[in-house]
Design a protein around this motif. Sequence first.
Motif, PDB file in Angstrom:
ATOM      1  N   LYS A 420     -28.263 -41.605  50.157  1.00  0.00           N
ATOM      2  CA  LYS A 420     -27.781 -41.584  51.539  1.00  0.00           C
ATOM      3  C   LYS A 420     -26.260 -41.520  51.594  1.00  0.00           C
ATOM      4  O   LYS A 420     -25.672 -40.870  52.464  1.00  0.00           O
ATOM      5  N   LEU A 421     -25.588 -42.197  50.657  1.00  0.00           N
ATOM      6  CA  LEU A 421     -24.130 -42.191  50.642  1.00  0.00           C
ATOM      7  C   LEU A 421     -23.593 -40.787  50.377  1.00  0.00           C
ATOM      8  O   LEU A 421     -22.696 -40.300  51.084  1.00  0.00           O
ATOM      9  N   TRP A 422     -24.122 -40.104  49.360  1.00  0.00           N
ATOM     10  CA  TRP A 422     -23.678 -38.739  49.050  1.00  0.00           C
ATOM     11  C   TRP A 422     -23.975 -37.783  50.205  1.00  0.00           C
ATOM     12  O   TRP A 422     -23.162 -36.931  50.570  1.00  0.00           O
ATOM     13  N   ILE A 423     -25.187 -37.935  50.780  1.00  0.00           N
ATOM     14  CA  ILE A 423     -25.603 -37.008  51.838  1.00  0.00           C
ATOM     15  C   ILE A 423     -24.729 -37.173  53.082  1.00  0.00           C
ATOM     16  O   ILE A 423     -24.278 -36.191  53.693  1.00  0.00           O
ATOM     17  N   LEU A 424     -24.448 -38.422  53.485  1.00  0.00           N
ATOM     18  CA  LEU A 424     -23.609 -38.637  54.663  1.00  0.00           C
ATOM     19  C   LEU A 424     -22.175 -38.164  54.418  1.00  0.00           C
ATOM     20  O   LEU A 424     -21.519 -37.655  55.342  1.00  0.00           O
ATOM     21  N   TYR A 425     -21.711 -38.318  53.187  1.00  0.00           N
ATOM     22  CA  TYR A 425     -20.371 -37.813  52.862  1.00  0.00           C
ATOM     23  C   TYR A 425     -20.337 -36.294  52.997  1.00  0.00           C
ATOM     24  O   TYR A 425     -19.408 -35.712  53.596  1.00  0.00           O
ATOM     25  N   ALA A 426     -21.375 -35.619  52.479  1.00  0.00           N
ATOM     26  CA  ALA A 426     -21.421 -34.161  52.587  1.00  0.00           C
ATOM     27  C   ALA A 426     -21.563 -33.724  54.043  1.00  0.00           C
ATOM     28  O   ALA A 426     -20.926 -32.747  54.483  1.00  0.00           O
ATOM     29  N   ARG A 427     -22.394 -34.426  54.819  1.00  0.00           N
ATOM     30  CA  ARG A 427     -22.540 -34.074  56.231  1.00  0.00           C
ATOM     31  C   ARG A 427     -21.224 -34.271  56.991  1.00  0.00           C
ATOM     32  O   ARG A 427     -20.921 -33.526  57.934  1.00  0.00           O
ATOM     33  N   PHE A 428     -20.470 -35.282  56.595  1.00  0.00           N
ATOM     34  CA  PHE A 428     -19.163 -35.479  57.216  1.00  0.00           C
ATOM     35  C   PHE A 428     -18.250 -34.273  56.973  1.00  0.00           C
ATOM     36  O   PHE A 428     -17.571 -33.790  57.890  1.00  0.00           O
ATOM     37  N   GLU A 429     -18.243 -33.764  55.731  1.00  0.00           N
ATOM     38  CA  GLU A 429     -17.411 -32.595  55.429  1.00  0.00           C
ATOM     39  C   GLU A 429     -17.917 -31.353  56.159  1.00  0.00           C
ATOM     40  O   GLU A 429     -17.129 -30.487  56.568  1.00  0.00           O
ATOM     41  N   VAL A 430     -19.220 -31.250  56.350  1.00  0.00           N
ATOM     42  CA  VAL A 430     -19.754 -30.115  57.116  1.00  0.00           C
ATOM     43  C   VAL A 430     -19.277 -30.194  58.561  1.00  0.00           C
ATOM     44  O   VAL A 430     -18.900 -29.176  59.170  1.00  0.00           O
ATOM     45  N   ARG A 431     -19.291 -31.396  59.125  1.00  0.00           N
ATOM     46  CA  ARG A 431     -18.802 -31.540  60.498  1.00  0.00           C
ATOM     47  C   ARG A 431     -17.312 -31.218  60.600  1.00  0.00           C
ATOM     48  O   ARG A 431     -16.846 -30.773  61.644  1.00  0.00           O
ATOM     49  N   ARG A 432     -16.576 -31.422  59.504  1.00  0.00           N
ATOM     50  CA  ARG A 432     -15.162 -31.050  59.476  1.00  0.00           C
ATOM     51  C   ARG A 432     -14.970 -29.593  59.075  1.00  0.00           C
ATOM     52  O   ARG A 432     -13.839 -29.148  58.826  1.00  0.00           O
ATOM     53  N   LEU A 433     -16.090 -28.827  58.965  1.00  0.00           N
ATOM     54  CA  LEU A 433     -16.084 -27.395  58.635  1.00  0.00           C
ATOM     55  C   LEU A 433     -15.517 -27.124  57.243  1.00  0.00           C
ATOM     56  O   LEU A 433     -14.949 -26.067  56.973  1.00  0.00           O
ATOM     57  N   ASN A 434     -15.692 -28.071  56.363  1.00  0.00           N
ATOM     58  CA  ASN A 434     -15.231 -27.934  54.981  1.00  0.00           C
ATOM     59  C   ASN A 434     -16.464 -27.779  54.092  1.00  0.00           C
ATOM     60  O   ASN A 434     -16.908 -28.723  53.427  1.00  0.00           O
ATOM     61  N   LEU A 435     -17.044 -26.549  54.084  1.00  0.00           N
ATOM     62  CA  LEU A 435     -18.304 -26.326  53.376  1.00  0.00           C
ATOM     63  C   LEU A 435     -18.129 -26.417  51.871  1.00  0.00           C
ATOM     64  O   LEU A 435     -19.038 -26.891  51.160  1.00  0.00           O
ATOM     65  N   GLU A 436     -17.013 -25.961  51.363  1.00  0.00           N
ATOM     66  CA  GLU A 436     -16.804 -26.019  49.919  1.00  0.00           C
ATOM     67  C   GLU A 436     -16.779 -27.471  49.431  1.00  0.00           C
ATOM     68  O   GLU A 436     -17.337 -27.795  48.377  1.00  0.00           O
ATOM     69  N   ALA A 437     -16.129 -28.320  50.200  1.00  0.00           N
ATOM     70  CA  ALA A 437     -16.101 -29.731  49.820  1.00  0.00           C
ATOM     71  C   ALA A 437     -17.500 -30.341  49.866  1.00  0.00           C
ATOM     72  O   ALA A 437     -17.878 -31.139  48.995  1.00  0.00           O
TER      73      ALA A 437
END
Length: 739
Positions: A420-437
């Motif tokens: 859940k920690l990794w997934i929420l971190y990745a979803r946060f970057e998606v919301r910031r439009l940082n797909l590569e991150a």
Amino acid sequence: MQDGRAPKVKNRAPAAIQITAEQLLREAQDRQDPQFRAPKQRVEDFEELHEYRGRKRREFEERVRRTRGNLKEWQQYASWEASQGEFDRSRSVYERALDVDPSSIKLWMSYTEMELKGRNVQHARNLYDRAVTLLPRVDQLWYRYVYLEEMLQNVAGARQVFERWLKWEPDDKAWQAYIKMEERYNELDRASAVYERWVGVRPEPRVWVKWGKFEEERGRLDKAREVFQTALEFFGDDEEEVEKAQAVFGAFAKMETRAKEYERARVIYKFALERLPRSKSSVLYAAYTRFEKQHGTRTSLETTVLGKRRIEYEEEVTHDSHNYDVWFDYARLEEGALRTLRDEGEEGEAEAITRVREVYERAVANVPPGHEKRYWRRYIFLWLDYALFEEIETKDYDRARQIYREAINIVPNKIFTFAKLWILYARFEVRRLNLEAARKILGTAVGMCPKEALFKAYIQLELELREFDRARQLYQKYLEFDPTNSAAWIKYAELETQLQDFVRARAIFELAISQPQLSMPELLWKAYIDFEYQEGERDRARSLYDRLVTRSGHYKAWIAFALFEAASIPAPREVREEAEDEDDVPDVPGDAEAARKVFDRAYKDLKSRGLKEERVRVLEAWKTFEEEHGTANQVADVQAMMPVVSKRRRRAENGIDEEDYWDIVFPDDEREANPASFKFLQMAHMWKKAQAGGGKPPALPSFVKANEKAVSPDAEVEAQNGHRNGEDVDMDEDASGSE
């Protein structure tokens, strides 16, 4: 017999007729004499009456003489005299009984009840007076004495009885009874005087509170305030005394609240709370909080509630800093205070944000002591809530990103991790439009600590972004990580099906079913067969069913195979695509004869493996199928294959004894095992059924005679010997089993 010894029993054999214990008890009950009932006696004249009374008195006198200490006998004697109207004699008996035991409460009450039933009120008064003088600590006698005087409308006498009673300083119920009596006759000043005497005898907080409420109810607020002030002066200002007088403070403040003197009530609450520690004033603090909710301003109310709850949470986290549930509640409290400030537009938002961050920082600083995942499950949510607070409430995205990184670094990912920690971190970057991150985060996660949830989240992200090639690569990595996961194979094939790449989907299914181990292979086979079914490929589906029953041999697979042959399936995809409207293309009908062949193959396969219960299940499904699709003869043929339950004998486990057991006997098995006796046994079943149904049974001798040519004498002798040796059950037992 001469020397006192018991005679010797010469014949030790059991008796011809045995008698059970139940028979002995029944005979003893039957031969028991009827219970004695005293005859009814009718008195015709006074002479007989005097004779009867004299005889009864002699009986009673004899009984009380023998058992002088048994008060029940005395009471019966006195009650009998009272029933005869001899009250003087009854009093004499009671007085003699009181000489025996003058402290018996039941005896005094029975004595007074006798006088009251005889309407001898003065005698009853004298008895109560004697009783309460002799037993002044028995409240029941006092209550009855007062009740008698009040029933006679002798209020002054009842008041005198109460005054005598209160000299003994009884419990609170006696004082309350006196006060209630004065209230019934509207003597409120007398009741107030009783309260004053009561607090003088027993100066406890609850007594002061009752007195104050009484004065308030009668409309004398000044007197009630005087009572409460006197109570507070009596208890003083010491911490122990104030703690003891919390009820007085609470009642005093509530009275002022009801009188709409809110400032007075607030002063009383603050006076008490300033002199008591928080640990000892929880009840009073809760009452003060309710008061502020009802009558205070919004600011004062929120300040009171927040202050109270902050103190509680600080005490709890000081006691146990690793109690993460308390930290969650504490953080929610501060976040709620922040939202309230924003909604009202008041100042102090920066200080509220600082308080929230301070609580989260203190909470996450309490790292679990061990490297076991169960200790970290609640702790990791503190980091997640902290990051979400920074992202949503404060819009500080850099700080939120830093919180996610710190959380990932603090978790021992080599031992365990939290998807859940990794997934929420990745979803946060998606919301910031940082797909590569986001891709880098999930890629690092599946490389460092691969988990099923991480693969699913990464694949779902790529599917949402319509990156199907990346999703294929992830599925390949996923299956390399866990090739036994049937659900992953199915999802991979479904993806290819949605992409219209049916050859690739079929290849994935083939690769999946070829794996040596699978978590739930039945789901995978079902998905593969359903895929071919939707494609309209009956031959491929039939081939799959053949492979499935060859590999598993389960009866459910055989039944599904047979029903598949009889069911209609959609037309092949090429045909449907060529048609103008796919809905107009008719389905391809099934083949009932092919289904019967599959049922027959299943029956033979299970028979060869000796699986009797599975054969029964297949026959039941076959019969149901024939009832829907076949003729009456076909149903009868399947019914003829149905087994019967028969009792047999076999060697026990010790190898010496024999035991009975129930076995499932199939007609074809019996025909192959005992060809000579099978027809005879079958006819026996028919004959037994005809007898049970009331019909005319067939002639067994003629059947046997007609079959003598078909059965050789040696075979018949062998069959008879087999029956005698217990190889099969006799006709009656077998027929009853079939029934």
